[in-house]
Design a protein around this motif. Structure first.
Motif, mmCIF file in Angstrom:
data_model
loop_
_atom_site.group_PDB
_atom_site.id
_atom_site.type_symbol
_atom_site.label_atom_id
_atom_site.label_comp_id
_atom_site.label_asym_id
_atom_site.label_seq_id
_atom_site.Cartn_x
_atom_site.Cartn_y
_atom_site.Cartn_z
ATOM 1 N N ARG A 1 0.827 -1.091 -0.140
ATOM 2 C CA ARG A 1 -0.069 0.007 -0.266
ATOM 3 C C ARG A 1 0.473 1.377 -0.083
ATOM 4 N N ASN A 2 1.222 2.207 -0.984
ATOM 5 C CA ASN A 2 1.526 3.534 -0.790
ATOM 6 C C ASN A 2 1.038 4.396 0.179
ATOM 7 N N THR A 3 2.118 4.272 0.960
ATOM 8 C CA THR A 3 2.109 6.597 1.565
ATOM 9 C C THR A 3 3.084 7.297 1.546
ATOM 10 N N ILE A 4 2.653 8.389 0.741
ATOM 11 C CA ILE A 4 2.997 9.162 0.450
ATOM 12 C C ILE A 4 4.171 9.465 1.884
ATOM 13 N N ASP B 1 -16.636 2.340 -0.740
ATOM 14 C CA ASP B 1 -15.845 1.105 -0.901
ATOM 15 C C ASP B 1 -14.890 1.566 -2.408
ATOM 16 N N THR B 2 -14.033 0.871 -1.568
ATOM 17 C CA THR B 2 -12.198 0.982 -2.354
ATOM 18 C C THR B 2 -11.858 -0.307 -2.726
ATOM 19 N N LYS B 3 -11.515 -0.676 -3.796
ATOM 20 C CA LYS B 3 -10.466 -1.622 -4.549
ATOM 21 C C LYS B 3 -9.233 -1.108 -4.983
ATOM 22 N N THR B 4 -7.958 -1.360 -4.694
ATOM 23 C CA THR B 4 -7.280 -1.444 -5.369
ATOM 24 C C THR B 4 -6.512 -2.640 -5.036
ATOM 25 N N TRP B 5 -5.665 -2.368 -6.573
ATOM 26 C CA TRP B 5 -3.837 -2.826 -7.052
ATOM 27 C C TRP B 5 -2.966 -2.528 -7.059
ATOM 28 N N ALA B 6 -2.456 -2.922 -7.373
ATOM 29 C CA ALA B 6 -0.651 -2.470 -7.751
ATOM 30 C C ALA B 6 0.333 -3.857 -7.615
ATOM 31 N N GLY B 7 1.270 -3.416 -8.585
ATOM 32 C CA GLY B 7 2.496 -4.030 -8.638
ATOM 33 C C GLY B 7 3.422 -3.293 -8.241
ATOM 34 N N PHE B 8 5.003 -3.862 -7.875
ATOM 35 C CA PHE B 8 5.921 -2.650 -7.528
ATOM 36 C C PHE B 8 6.804 -3.935 -7.311
ATOM 37 N N GLY B 9 8.149 -3.088 -7.927
ATOM 38 C CA GLY B 9 10.119 -3.849 -7.638
ATOM 39 C C GLY B 9 10.771 -2.544 -7.672
ATOM 40 N N ASP B 10 11.369 -3.440 -6.861
ATOM 41 C CA ASP B 10 12.741 -2.581 -6.482
ATOM 42 C C ASP B 10 13.943 -2.583 -6.010
#
Length: 361
Positions: free
Chosen positions: A34-37, A283-292
């Protein structure tokens, strides 16, 4: 333990046997699900011991503070351990509600947690944990900075005292969840992780914004939240190259309902018991792909880069409607605040939105 709290009501961290706390600067989108700014505060709990253990922690303080946290764990078979913790947190209030006689800013919490860990080999680890919190503390009444225009109530000497008279609904916070963590070392350079979690909580709270015995700006409110999240990670460490690739999914709902009782205004308008009511369901529906990844060019120089793709969908319903002689019924099926006569609808919003973004680092 890498479970993102979408809304942090009913989160009691006193019962956790914490190994360390990480303060991470933001943004964290290429490293976590989950992205956190602004960054993140990450609690990492200690694994259960290989031998039977037990502990009791007691905190005594002023205002009759008495916090008792008891925990115990034991192996029950080869590679299988169980543990549990329970906490009773109590304290008198710093101040008083001069109208109701209740203590203000007190603490009355019971919380518990259970854990099962399975580690059949050095390369395989699973943890199933569950927690529950029940908070029966009094509502926290506010402190006026200026005298009231109606009723001429002066500013109180003690900032912890209040005069707020709203007592419904009865203040209660209940919440908990379960989480399953899995970690498998495939070989010397690849480790796979899975983090599955479900949480829900409910809060019933009377908020007396005018902080006087009058019904001038009184807000009885209900908050309900639930969330399911799934995250998978592949952690790579091969010579000078280290990195992570992952996928994250979150399905969450936030439900709020509250009245704004403006009886003083209603009296001036000839509308007794005037209430501005709000119902919201998001309602919230979220997905993400990430790499580092980070590559050590030399012992002094490293090069790192990361990227994330996020898809975020929201569906929000917000209804605002005026009532007289009472408030709105709870559309979610819970007991109403006291059903009044419906009046003008001031807002009836039903909207959907989807956002996607590539965010490199």
């Amino acid at each position: 333990d890498d479970v993102f709290l979408n809304r942090p009501q009913a989160a009691v961290l006193d019962i956790y046997d914490v190994e360390r706390i990480e303060i991470l600067r933001g943004p964290q989108g290429t490293l976590y699900g989950r992205n956190t700014i602004g960054g993140a505060v990450k609690y990492v709990t200690r694994r259960l011991a290989d031998v039977p253990e037990g502990s009791v922690r007691v905190n005594l303080g002023t205002y009759k503070q008495l916090d008792v946290v008891m925990s115990a764990s034991t192996p029950i078979a080869a590679g299988l351990k169980v543990g549990a913790a329970i906490a009773r947190l109590s304290r008198d209030g710093f101040g008083k509600n001069l109208t109701t006689g209740e203590e203000n800013y007190n603490k009355d919490i019971i919380a518990g947690r259970g854990t099962i860990e399975f580690e059949p080999s050095d390369n395989i680890f699973f943890r199933l944990s569950g927690d529950y919190t029940y908070d029966a503390s009094n509502p926290r009444g506010g402190h006026r900075l200026i005298p009231s225009l109606i009723g001429d109530f002066e500013v109180l000497d003690d900032v912890f005292d209040t005069r707020g008279a709203l007592v419904d609904p009865t203040q209660r916070v209940k919440g908990g969840g379960i989480a399953l963590h899995g970690e498998i070392g495939v070989n010397d350079w690849l480790k796979l992780r899975s983090i599955t979690s479900y949480r829900r909580d409910s809060t019933r709270t009377p908020i007396d914004f005018d902080a006087t015995p009058l019904v001038d700006l009184d807000v009885p409110a209900i908050y309900k939240n639930k969330q399911f999240s799934q995250e998978v990670q592949a952690v790579i460490e091969s010579g000078p190259l280290a990195g992570i690739v992952g996928f994250y999914y979150l399905d969450a709902n936030a439900y709020n309902i509250f009245d704004v009782r403006l009886y003083t205004l209603g009296a001036l308008l000839g509308a007794p018991g005037f209430t501005a009511a709000t119902f919201g369901d998001v309602d919230t529906k979220t997905w993400a792909g990430f790499g580092d990844f980070t590559y050590d060019v030399t012992s002094q120089i490293s090069v790192s880069a990361g990227i994330r793709y996020t898809s975020d969908k929201r569906h929000a319903q917000v209804l605002r409607q005026n009532y007289v002689l009472g408030g709105q019924p709870d559309l979610g099926g819970s007991p109403p605040f006291g059903v009044g006569i419906p009046g003008a609808i001031t807002s009836n919003f039903d909207g959907r939105r989807k956002d996607t973004a590539w965010t490199p680092r």
